[in-house]
Design an enzyme around this catalytic site. Structure first.
Site, PDB file in Angstrom:
ATOM      1  N   ASP A   1       0.826  -1.203   0.000  1.00 57.32           N
ATOM      2  CA  ASP A   1       0.000   0.000   0.000  1.00 57.32           C
ATOM      3  C   ASP A   1       0.864   1.259   0.000  1.00 57.32           C
ATOM      4  O   ASP A   1       2.048   1.209   0.354  1.00 57.32           O
ATOM      5  CB  ASP A   1      -0.931   0.007   1.216  1.00 57.32           C
ATOM      6  CG  ASP A   1      -0.245  -0.479   2.491  1.00 57.32           C
ATOM      7  OD1 ASP A   1       0.992  -0.380   2.572  1.00 57.32           O
ATOM      8  OD2 ASP A   1      -0.941  -0.954   3.392  1.00 57.32           O
TER       9      ASP A   1
ATOM     10  N   ASN B 148      -7.046  -1.725  14.722  1.00 54.33           N
ATOM     11  CA  ASN B 148      -8.475  -1.899  14.432  1.00 54.33           C
ATOM     12  C   ASN B 148      -8.741  -3.128  13.561  1.00 54.33           C
ATOM     13  O   ASN B 148      -9.832  -3.302  13.040  1.00 54.33           O
ATOM     14  CB  ASN B 148      -9.025  -0.640  13.749  1.00 54.33           C
ATOM     15  CG  ASN B 148      -8.386  -0.379  12.384  1.00 54.33           C
ATOM     16  OD1 ASN B 148      -7.527  -1.146  11.934  1.00 54.33           O
ATOM     17  ND2 ASN B 148      -8.804   0.682  11.721  1.00 54.33           N
TER      18      ASN B 148
ATOM     19  N   HIS C 223      -7.196  -3.838  10.677  1.00 50.85           N
ATOM     20  CA  HIS C 223      -6.950  -3.689   9.236  1.00 50.85           C
ATOM     21  C   HIS C 223      -5.735  -4.509   8.818  1.00 50.85           C
ATOM     22  O   HIS C 223      -4.829  -4.746   9.614  1.00 50.85           O
ATOM     23  CB  HIS C 223      -6.835  -2.217   8.809  1.00 50.85           C
ATOM     24  CG  HIS C 223      -5.577  -1.501   9.173  1.00 50.85           C
ATOM     25  ND1 HIS C 223      -5.540  -0.143   9.445  1.00 50.85           N
ATOM     26  CD2 HIS C 223      -4.277  -1.897   9.292  1.00 50.85           C
ATOM     27  CE1 HIS C 223      -4.308   0.226   9.707  1.00 50.85           C
ATOM     28  NE2 HIS C 223      -3.510  -0.821   9.615  1.00 50.85           N
TER      29      HIS C 223
ATOM     30  N   GLU D 226      -9.696  -1.289   5.858  1.00 51.17           N
ATOM     31  CA  GLU D 226     -10.181  -0.863   7.169  1.00 51.17           C
ATOM     32  C   GLU D 226     -11.469  -1.617   7.520  1.00 51.17           C
ATOM     33  O   GLU D 226     -12.101  -2.208   6.629  1.00 51.17           O
ATOM     34  CB  GLU D 226     -10.455   0.650   7.144  1.00 51.17           C
ATOM     35  CG  GLU D 226      -9.242   1.508   6.764  1.00 51.17           C
ATOM     36  CD  GLU D 226      -8.223   1.648   7.903  1.00 51.17           C
ATOM     37  OE1 GLU D 226      -8.226   0.824   8.841  1.00 51.17           O
ATOM     38  OE2 GLU D 226      -7.410   2.589   7.838  1.00 51.17           O
TER      39      GLU D 226
HETATM   40  C1  F6R Z   1       1.598  -1.195   5.985  1.00 44.98           C
HETATM   41  C2  F6R Z   1       0.381  -1.960   6.235  1.00 44.98           C
HETATM   42  C3  F6R Z   1      -0.367  -1.798   7.509  1.00 44.98           C
HETATM   43  C4  F6R Z   1       0.499  -2.116   8.725  1.00 44.98           C
HETATM   44  C5  F6R Z   1      -0.297  -1.976  10.013  1.00 44.98           C
HETATM   45  C6  F6R Z   1       0.576  -2.178  11.225  1.00 44.98           C
HETATM   46  O1  F6R Z   1       2.136  -1.547   4.726  1.00 44.98           O
HETATM   47  O2  F6R Z   1      -0.018  -2.710   5.397  1.00 44.98           O
HETATM   48  O3  F6R Z   1      -1.504  -2.612   7.500  1.00 44.98           O
HETATM   49  O4  F6R Z   1       0.987  -3.423   8.601  1.00 44.98           O
HETATM   50  O5  F6R Z   1      -0.884  -0.713  10.073  1.00 44.98           O
HETATM   51  O6  F6R Z   1       1.488  -1.125  11.296  1.00 44.98           O
HETATM   52  P1  F6R Z   1       2.693  -1.184  12.349  1.00 44.98           P
HETATM   53  O7  F6R Z   1       3.580  -2.282  11.922  1.00 44.98           O
HETATM   54  O8  F6R Z   1       3.361   0.162  12.188  1.00 44.98           O
HETATM   55  O9  F6R Z   1       2.077  -1.398  13.675  1.00 44.98           O
END
Ligand code: F6R
Length: 260
Positions: free
Chosen positions: A78, A146, A148, A153
């Site tokens: 992403d 959350n 995701h 989301e």
């Molecule tokens: C980023 C992504 C997000 C993260 C998630 C956890 O490429 O796909 O879904 O994996 O937000 O983020 P961290 O690792 O910063 O807690």
């Protein structure tokens, strides 16, 4: 993919123990041990704090010649809307900082960047490039507080490819630090759940108490878009690596075994 197959779940002594494990997965793929085809395997990386130590270690492995970057293709999940690779705060910028070898792969055309402007045609072309590369062999995932994954989301469709999405407020709060003094973007381009679930193998990592509730919903709640990560239970080859804090709300039966 209408069946449910609980992902394997392993609880690590500490988050750092995931690093050698993930490196070994990448090494095995890159060295061709896992493949019968001549095509270079495509590995899709997640960004975010969960993978910081892994990317540093991957860069060191590449520098020391233990993993050869010309032996695999890379991509990612992403990107914040409109964030070109060199723009601070962006996912690809973060990846290049932590693992400069990825920047070199991008320059050589062996890293497929998510089209950051989200034009429909560019997203379909990106999916076709992934398909021509033989599909994603290994997908690394983190999870949001959350529930995701990538930027799918709560409420997301489980049946979508790459698309533009609006970030949840809690996701923007968590992303604040990377954009100071500006506000986090409101929109992003993301791999959809359908794209993610086509990967041959998926490894999701979650570390820290902040992730415990999301991990419990993922593994023990309903399988639906309320917790997009729950869709991993429709995948045949998914592994979840947790530390004990992230696993702290799980029923004992959900855990396959400890990994030291
Ligand atoms: C980023 C992504 C997000 C993260 C998630 C956890 O490429 O796909 O879904 O994996 O937000 O983020 P961290 O690792 O910063 O807690």
């Amino acid at each position: 993919m209408d069946h449910q197959a609980p992902p394997q779940v392993r609880v690590l002594d500490a988050a750092d123990a995931a690093v050698p494990f993930l490196l070994q997965e990448v090494r095995a793929l890159a060295s061709g041990q896992e493949s019968e085809s001549n095509q270079r395997p495509l590995i899709s990386f997640a960004t975010g704090g969960t993978f910081t130590a892994f990317f540093r270690a991957l860069d060191a492995e590449i520098k020391q010649g233990r993993i050869t970057p010309t032996e695999f293709l890379g991509t990612h999940l992403d990107e914040y809307m409109g964030f070109e690779p060199e723009r601070p705060g962006g996912m690809l910028h973060e990846l290049s900082l932590r693992c400069p070898a990825m920047r070199d792969m991008l320059a050589r055309g062996s890293f497929l960047p998510v089209p950051c402007h989200g034009a429909e045609g560019s997203l379909r072309a990106h999916e076709e490039r992934i398909e021509r590369a033989g599909g994603i062999k290994l997908q690394l995932l983190g999870i949001g507080r959350n529930g995701h994954i990538a930027f799918n989301e709560p409420g997301a469709s489980l049946d979508e490819g790459f698309h533009v999405t609006t970030l949840a407020e809690s996701t923007r709060v968590d992303a604040k630090a990377r954009f100071v003094p500006d506000q986090p973007p409101r929109r992003a381009v993301t791999a959809g759940m359908k794209s993610i679930l086509t990967a041959e193998r998926i490894i999701l990592c979650a570390f820290g108490a902040d992730k415990a509730a999301a991990v419990t919903s993922m593994l023990q709640g309903e399988v639906n878009g309320t917790c997009p990560a729950s869709a991993l239970r429709m995948h045949k080859n998914a592994l979840v690596l947790l530390d004990s804090a992230a696993a702290s709300n799980l029923d004992a039966g959900a855990i396959a075994g400890a990994m030291h």
